[in-house]
Enzyme design. Structure first.
Site, short mmCIF file in Angstrom:
data_model
loop_
_atom_site.label_atom_id
_atom_site.label_comp_id
_atom_site.label_asym_id
_atom_site.label_seq_id
_atom_site.Cartn_x
_atom_site.Cartn_y
_atom_site.Cartn_z
N ILE A 41 0.81 -1.51 6.38
CA ILE A 41 0.55 -2.89 5.98
C ILE A 41 1.46 -3.22 4.79
O ILE A 41 1.01 -3.39 3.64
CB ILE A 41 -0.95 -3.08 5.65
CG1 ILE A 41 -1.81 -2.62 6.84
CG2 ILE A 41 -1.28 -4.54 5.33
CD1 ILE A 41 -1.58 -3.40 8.14
N HIS A 42 2.74 -3.31 5.08
CA HIS A 42 3.76 -3.54 4.04
C HIS A 42 3.41 -4.73 3.15
O HIS A 42 3.50 -4.66 1.93
CB HIS A 42 5.12 -3.84 4.69
CG HIS A 42 5.61 -2.79 5.63
ND1 HIS A 42 6.33 -1.71 5.22
CD2 HIS A 42 5.50 -2.68 6.97
CE1 HIS A 42 6.66 -0.97 6.27
NE2 HIS A 42 6.16 -1.54 7.35
#
Lengths: 323, 317
Positions: free
Chosen positions: B246-247
């Site tokens: 989940i950059h």
């Protein structure tokens, strides 16, 4: 066991002296020639250094002066701080016998004569090797393996990412990668940062017997190591652990004992066009390109094993006097 | 600082952007002034619809303005990344956008850049921009409203990487999409925190984390759980690891709790001329002979990152 035939191609900086000691001290190799190239020092100066190193190691291979400039790029001056200073300090005037052959012709002739068994060990810009490939297109089929100390998968030493040997002649590096050699082992700066001698080992150089012809060089190398710890720029980039980083020696270890090294088969590129990334090596670890791997990148070995190999090679000279 | 931090979120909303938006709206530390959209993971149109759908799911009233449809230079064509649709699904929300009701309200008539300018001008305090996609909107904002630079407190961006990309060997997707825009932003003199791959690839959820979100997050948690399944499958195909990276939540998490990352000052610029290295964020982390222009995040406290999301989902129950 028969000794493995090799030709060394080098710009003969201080780091190369350690590699030469390992190659000679381990007793595994039949050195067929040493070619020099401009890099850390000029090709002519490198030839003098190699002739002096031959005295220390007892090698008797021809020393051949090679390319004095890169294939295409022109860099202003040397970017490297650790040139041949220690050797220049110790060696005095040295005669280099004139050679009738150019490096590229020596390499090709020896490769053909060795019937596919010849290995190349490269520790400088790859200008000579690239010239050999361009001159003798069938050279790669006669070469068993090429081991190269060059490139960086992370931090460089000439620009943010570029390593000196590739930065100095990126086109030559590309030419060698594209040539179709059966096996190319690449030893990059990142590997050399993990494979090094700790400070305690380096201090032991001062305890070597006086009969060991390498003692003055190694003592000086240790003093240089300590001196670097006073350089804030060096500390910022490399840390203050006091380790002796030996890129060429790490490559010599990979050359000598490939089974002790974990490698990654990876498609490798070199940037030629970029203003800020020229000479940067890029590794397609995530396989974004469809190209087949063209190098075996050394990624891991045991530091203890390297240290043990290094010190065994040093002690192999304990009873040898300078010829 | 008194009161919540005013932020504008600029997003090419895909799966991980949706987490970032959810996290931002859940936190009392942040006050989201507006959401602007751009191309990237999906087209700017789809991105806008997704943003509105997510805000309605979260029951948050906030205007959304559509932004640029392609990069600053080159052909001005509509753009969406094929890698983006592989990872985020064709709709950008893990092929689950259809499960959300169609938007009740439509986008504002203002374009994203004018909308950002208006919000910044109106704000009592300096505004922080959260850049989750290509930086085209923000570069245009800085170029066309230079007088607003000193009203921007900083830019927390997801993008770039010091040592190797994801879309290309040296290029990260958001920068590859518009390298010139990223260079304009980095050279702007505005304070920047770059959350690149070295840090954001450590920001992942595993199956148990997703189960927890579903358990504690009510209908919001259930949608996010469903949305993330295809994303996880696609990531597994690409990397071999069954993780949802989940950059985009990382810069938001940093704004809420700075201790979630470790960062260091660096000099960062974009390579605009390389054959293989174009779009590389050339990151000099030693700055021996030049001054840093950004902070680069290189480490992430994953446990804290996960806890922050669990806490966020609880707030939507």
């Amino acid at each position: 066991m028969a000794k493995r035939p090799i030709i060394i191609d080098t710009d003969a900086g201080n780091g190369f002296a350690h590699a030469a000691m390992l190659i000679s001290g381990c007793g595994l190799f039949d050195v067929k020639g040493i070619c020099t190239v401009s890099g850390s020092v000029s090709a002519v100066q490198a030839a003098s250094c190699c002739a002096w190193l031959e005295k220390l190691t007892g090698l008797e291979a021809p020393v051949v002066t090679g390319s004095d400039k890169a294939l295409i790029v022109r860099r202003d001056g040397s970017c490297r701080s650790d040139s041949g200073g220690i050797m220049e300090k110790l060696m005095g005037p040295v005669q280099v016998p004139a050679s009738a052959e150019h490096p590229w012709d020596l390499i090709y002739r020896t490769a053909v004569e060795s019937e596919g068994e010849l290995e190349l060990f490269c520790t400088g810009p790859l200008t000579n090797i690239a010239t050999a490939v361009l001159r003798h297109r069938d050279l790669p089929q006669y070469i068993k393996r090429v081991t190269i100390a060059a490139g960086s998968s992370r931090v460089g030493d000439s620009t943010v990412y570029a390593e000196f040997n590739v930065y100095s002649d990126p086109h030559a590096f590309k030419c060698v990668l594209d040539a179709g050699f059966r096996r190319v082992d690449l030893v990059d700066l990142e590997f050399a940062r993990t494979v090094c001698l700790d400070a305690q080992t380096s201090v032991r150089f001062h305890d070597l017997p006086d009969s060991n012809p390498w003692k003055p060089f190694l003592e000086e190398a240790d003093r240089e190591r300590v001196k670097k710890l006073g350089d804030p720029a060096y500390i910022k980039r490399e840390g203050n652990s006091g380790e002796l980083r030996l890129h060429d020696a790490a490559a010599a270890f990979v050359l000598a004992i490939p089974a002790a090294v974990t490698s990654s088969d990876v498609y490798t590129m070199v940037e030629l066009r970029s203003e800020m990334n020229s000479g940067r090596t890029l590794f397609d670890f995530r396989k974004r390109f469809t190209d087949d791997p063209n190098v075996k990148l050394a990624v891991y070995t045991s530091r203890e094993m390297f240290t043990d190999f290094y010190m065994r090679c040093v002690h192999a000279f304990d009873r040898r006097a300078v010829s | 600082m008194n009161g919540p931090i005013p932020v504008i979120i600029d997003t090419d909303i895909g799966v991980d952007d949706a987490y970032a938006v959810m996290l931002a709206f859940s936190s009392p530390v942040l006050k989201v002034l507006g959401v602007t959209t751009s191309y990237g993971n999906v087209s700017a149109d789809d991105s806008t619809v997704n943003a509105i759908k997510i805000l309605e799911l979260l029951e948050k009233r906030c205007r959304v303005a559509k932004g640029e449809e392609g990069p600053l230079f080159g052909k001005r064509r509509r753009y969406s990344s094929s890698r983006g649709s592989f990872l985020h699904g064709k709709d950008g929300l893990g092929n689950k956008a259809y499960t959300l009701p169609s938007p009740l309200h439509v986008e504002t008539h203002e374009d994203a850049v004018s909308y950002m300018a208006q919000l910044i001008r109106k704000s009592d305090t300096k505004v922080t921009l959260v850049a989750l996609g290509p930086m085209t909107n923000i570069a245009l904002l800085l170029l066309t409203y230079p007088e607003l630079k000193n009203r921007i407190d900083g830019i927390a961006m997801m993008g770039g990487s010091a040592y190797g990309g994801n879309t290309l060997p040296a290029g990260e997707a958001n920068i590859v999409a518009d390298p010139e825009a990223a260079q304009i932003v980095l050279q702007s003199g505005v304070r920047i925190v770059m959350c690149g791959l070295e840090c954001t690839e450590k920001a992942y959820f595993i199956k148990d984390d997703l189960e927890m979100f579903r358990l504690v997050g009510g209908s919001v948690g259930r949608f996010y759980y469903d949305m993330t399944q295809d994303y996880m499958n696609a990531t597994e195909k690409l990397t071999g690891s069954r993780r949802a990276v989940i950059h985009d939540s990382v810069p938001v998490a940093w704004l809420i709790n700075p201790s979630v990352i470790k960062a260091k000052p660096c000099y960062i610029e974009i390579d605009l001329s390389g054959q293989y290295t174009r779009a590389c964020t050339v990151t000099d982390e030693f700055c021996i002979d030049r001054k840093p222009n950004a902070m680069m995040a290189f480490e992430l406290d994953r446990d804290l990152f996960v806890r922050m999301h669990i806490e966020a989902f609880r707030r939507y129950r």
